[in-house]
Write a protein that holds these residues in place. Structure first.
Motif, PDB file in Angstrom:
ATOM      1  N   THR A   1       0.867  -1.175   0.000  1.00  0.00           N
ATOM      2  CA  THR A   1       0.000   0.000   0.000  1.00  0.00           C
ATOM      3  C   THR A   1       0.903   1.223   0.000  1.00  0.00           C
ATOM      4  O   THR A   1       1.747   1.369   0.894  1.00  0.00           O
ATOM      5  N   ARG A   2       0.735   2.066  -0.997  1.00  0.00           N
ATOM      6  CA  ARG A   2       1.544   3.281  -1.115  1.00  0.00           C
ATOM      7  C   ARG A   2       0.765   4.482  -0.569  1.00  0.00           C
ATOM      8  O   ARG A   2      -0.444   4.428  -0.412  1.00  0.00           O
TER       9      ARG A   2
ATOM     10  N   VAL B   1       7.067  -1.405   7.254  1.00  0.00           N
ATOM     11  CA  VAL B   1       6.455  -0.082   7.256  1.00  0.00           C
ATOM     12  C   VAL B   1       7.481   0.932   6.774  1.00  0.00           C
ATOM     13  O   VAL B   1       8.523   1.120   7.414  1.00  0.00           O
TER      14      VAL B   1
ATOM     15  N   PRO C   1       2.161   6.574   9.644  1.00  0.00           N
ATOM     16  CA  PRO C   1       1.879   5.508   8.679  1.00  0.00           C
ATOM     17  C   PRO C   1       1.408   4.212   9.302  1.00  0.00           C
ATOM     18  O   PRO C   1       0.807   3.397   8.631  1.00  0.00           O
TER      19      PRO C   1
ATOM     20  N   PHE D   1       4.744   3.801   3.025  1.00  0.00           N
ATOM     21  CA  PHE D   1       4.130   2.577   2.500  1.00  0.00           C
ATOM     22  C   PHE D   1       4.056   1.518   3.582  1.00  0.00           C
ATOM     23  O   PHE D   1       4.728   1.607   4.611  1.00  0.00           O
ATOM     24  N   THR D   2       3.229   0.528   3.326  1.00  0.00           N
ATOM     25  CA  THR D   2       3.266  -0.716   4.083  1.00  0.00           C
ATOM     26  C   THR D   2       3.339  -1.844   3.066  1.00  0.00           C
ATOM     27  O   THR D   2       2.796  -1.749   1.965  1.00  0.00           O
TER      28      THR D   2
ATOM     29  N   THR E   1       4.914  -7.404   8.271  1.00  0.00           N
ATOM     30  CA  THR E   1       4.734  -6.113   7.624  1.00  0.00           C
ATOM     31  C   THR E   1       6.036  -5.319   7.678  1.00  0.00           C
ATOM     32  O   THR E   1       6.731  -5.324   8.690  1.00  0.00           O
TER      33      THR E   1
ATOM     34  N   VAL F   1       0.619   5.848   2.343  1.00  0.00           N
ATOM     35  CA  VAL F   1      -0.057   5.576   3.604  1.00  0.00           C
ATOM     36  C   VAL F   1      -0.155   6.859   4.420  1.00  0.00           C
ATOM     37  O   VAL F   1       0.778   7.669   4.438  1.00  0.00           O
TER      38      VAL F   1
END
Length: 173
Positions: A56-57, A124, A139, A66-67, A122, A59
Motif C-alpha cells: 500500500t503506497r 512499514v 503511517p 508505504f506498508t 509487515t 499511507v
C-alpha cells in the motif's frame, strides 16, 4: 517445530544478502531528503512486490510512506520499520540506507515461515524520520501493527529473527 523455521530463516537471510546489499547501495547512491524519498520508496516497494508482499503506497496521506505485508493466519503481526530519508549535505551518514535494507531483509526473512507459524509480516516505510514530529507513527496508525521493530543490528539480522521466533514459541509475542 521452531528449529526448522529458525534454520529456514537463517538460510533465507543468507540467500538474500546480495539483494540486501544492492538495496543499501542504491539508497546510499541516491540520497533523498525528508518527504522527498520518491526513488527510495519506489525501489523498496517494487522489491517487496517482487517477493509477493501486498504493498500500500501513500499511507496516511504521505506520498513516500508505504506498508508491505504478507498475511498468514490470525497470529501476531510483526512489523519492521524502514527508514530511508537522508540528511542535507551528508546523505546517508545516519545509516538509513542500512536500516531500510535490514527492515526489508527482516520482513523477507520471516515471510518464508509466516505460514508455518501464523504470522503477518509487515514492513512499514517511514519517511522523514530525520524531521521527527511523530511522522514515524502516522503511517502505522491503521491498522494496529501489533509488534514494531527497528532492525539496526546489520551484521546480526538472522540472529535477531531467530530470537523473534523463540519469543513467539514461548508465547511472549
Amino acid at each position: 517445530m521452531f528449529d526448522a523455521q529458525q534454520e529456514a530463516v537463517i538460510r533465507e537471510v543468507d540467500r538474500l544478502k546480495p539483494e540486501l546489499l544492492e538495496i543499501s547501495r542504491f539508497l546510499h547512491a541516491h540520497p533523498e531528503l525528508s518527504f522527498e524519498e520518491h526513488q527510495a520508496s519506489e525501489f523498496l516497494t517494487r522489491t517487496m512486490e517482487r517477493h509477493g508482499f501486498a504493498v500500500t503506497r501513500k499511507v496516511a496521506g504521505l506520498p513516500t510512506a508505504f506498508t508491505a505485508s504478507i498475511a498468514a493466519g490470525d497470529g501476531p503481526t510483526i512489523a519492521f520499520l524502514a527508514e530511508y530519508d537522508a540528511l542535507p549535505g551528508i546523505g546517508h551518514a545516519c545509516g538509513h540506507n542500512l536500516i531500510a535494507a535490514m527492515a526489508l531483509g527482516a520482513g523477507l526473512g520471516l515471510a518464508g515461515v509466516a505460514d508455518d507459524v501464523g504470522l503477518t509480516v509487515t514492513v512499514v516505510g517511514t519517511p522523514a524520520e530525520e524531521v521527527g514530529d511523530d511522522v514515524l507513527d502516522r503511517p502505522v496508525a491503521e491498522p494496529d501493527p501489533g509488534h514494531l521493530f527497528s532492525v539496526q543490528a546489520v551484521d546480526r539480522l538472522a540472529q535477531v529473527l531467530v530470537l523473534l521466533l523463540e519469543q513467539l514459541q514461548r508465547g511472549f509475542l
